[in-house]
Scaffold this active site. Structure first.
Site, PDB file in Angstrom:
ATOM      1  N   SER A  45       0.833  -1.206   0.000  1.00 10.43           N
ATOM      2  CA  SER A  45       0.000   0.000   0.000  1.00 10.43           C
ATOM      3  C   SER A  45       0.865   1.252   0.000  1.00 10.43           C
ATOM      4  CB  SER A  45      -0.958   0.001   1.196  1.00 10.43           C
ATOM      5  OG  SER A  45      -0.246  -0.129   2.408  1.00 10.43           O
ATOM      6  N   GLU A  46       2.034   1.200   0.673  1.00 11.89           N
ATOM      7  CA  GLU A  46       2.999   2.293   0.589  1.00 11.89           C
ATOM      8  C   GLU A  46       4.426   1.762   0.618  1.00 11.89           C
ATOM      9  OE1 GLU A  46      -0.623   4.493   1.815  1.00 11.89           O
ATOM     10  OE2 GLU A  46       0.382   2.760   2.723  1.00 11.89           O
ATOM     11  N   THR A  47       5.296   2.445  -0.109  1.00 13.21           N
ATOM     12  CA  THR A  47       6.739   2.224  -0.040  1.00 13.21           C
ATOM     13  C   THR A  47       7.397   3.550   0.305  1.00 13.21           C
ATOM     14  OG1 THR A  47       6.744   0.386  -1.613  1.00 13.21           O
ATOM     15  CG2 THR A  47       8.802   1.604  -1.364  1.00 13.21           C
ATOM     16  N   HIS A  74       2.457   3.512   8.807  1.00 17.69           N
ATOM     17  CA  HIS A  74       3.083   2.189   8.920  1.00 17.69           C
ATOM     18  C   HIS A  74       4.387   2.123   8.145  1.00 17.69           C
ATOM     19  CE1 HIS A  74       1.284   1.061   4.973  1.00 17.69           C
ATOM     20  NE2 HIS A  74       2.177   0.115   4.964  1.00 17.69           N
TER      21      HIS A  74
END
Length: 290
Positions: A45-47, A74
């Site tokens: 979902s995110e990097t 996160h």
């Protein structure tokens, strides 16, 4: 070009839990286009991409598989856990430059991470019938004493209070409707919660963000910062509980997660917001991008 990335499960309650994030260190040589490609390949979902900063200890940029976002809780936890584990940094306090501002991050001796978030902003309330319809539940299953409201501690989330845990777990969202409502209100998505919990925590929640290509997320830092502020504003936690708010998430996905929220309060005013947790399962991967 080959790029080394790390993967980590942030906010993990167990080895199967948490929310996966990608981390790329020393990313100054990467273009925006290359960062976006890496985020898409990793598929989390995110990097997070760590760069040099003239304003803080590090600059961190966050990409979903489709676009850049201002902040990700996160992925921040994962980033600082990764740097601590690899010996880049020691336990202590650091500043990260993000598009949501310069925010503090604390690495504790037990390797848990706490990150500061912007102070809460409470925006408009939303008609409950519209939200209930998009969640495929009756309006009576939304808590009658609490509003559906947009709250931000860095990102705009639609906070949705559900009457009980059974209803929370039974929700089968209409993602198309949530997509349209989120876009209309310029919100990341829905943060849906119950005050009934599994492990005697403060709240149990689910997070739906189809606007950003995330049907459901197993652990969400920014949304739970906003939730903690919302619960304090509406009297669901008292002054003595503000430094020990524990949120459960991910259980509906069989990815048990635990998020800690700590509020600094003066009188009725929230003067500080921190969100944190632990991380597990650090590993590395090599990505080949053109």
């Amino acid at each position: 070009m080959k790029v080394k990335a790390y993967t980590i499960n942030s906010f993990a309650k167990t080895s199967l839990g948490g929310n996966g994030a990608g981390v790329v260190l020393d990313a100054d040589y990467l273009s925006d286009e290359e960062m976006q490609k890496i985020a898409a390949v990793l598929g989390f979902s995110e990097t997070a991409f760590v760069l040099n900063s003239n304003l803080a200890d590090f600059k961190v940029r966050f990409f979903t598989p489709s676009e850049e976002v201002d902040l990700c809780g996160h992925a921040t936890i994962g980033t600082f856990f990764t740097m601590g584990t690899l010996g880049y940094i020691k336990p202590g306090n650091y500043l990260q430059e993000t598009k949501a501002g310069i925010l503090g991050v604390e690495i504790k001796e037990d390797q848990s991470i706490m990150m500061s978030q912007p102070l809460p902003v409470f925006f408009e309330t939303i008609d409950k019938s519209e939200i209930a319809d998009s969640l495929n539940i009756e309006i009576a299953n939304i808590h009658e004493d609490l509003p559906v409201q947009i709250v931000s501690t860095g990102l705009r989330d639609i906070i949705v209070p559900i009457k009980n845990l059974d209803v929370l777990y039974s929700i089968k969202p209409d993602f198309k409707k949530i997509f349209e409502i989120s876009r209309r209100y310029s919100a990341v998505g829905y943060h849906v919660f119950s005050l009934e919990t599994i492990n005697f925590s403060t709240a149990c929640c689910r997070n739906f963000a189809p606007l950003f290509g995330i049907p459901e997320e197993s652990a969400t830092g920014t949304s739970n910062g906003a939730l903690g502020c919302y619960l304090y504003k509406y009297g669901k936690i008292n002054f003595g509980q503000t430094s020990n708010i524990i949120i459960e998430q991910g259980y509906a996905m069989k990815k048990p997660s635990e998020i800690f929220v700590s509020l600094a309060v003066e009188g009725e005013k929230i003067t500080g917001v921190k969100v944190g947790g632990r991380a597990l399962n650090l590993s590395s991967i090599e990505i080949d991008i053109e």
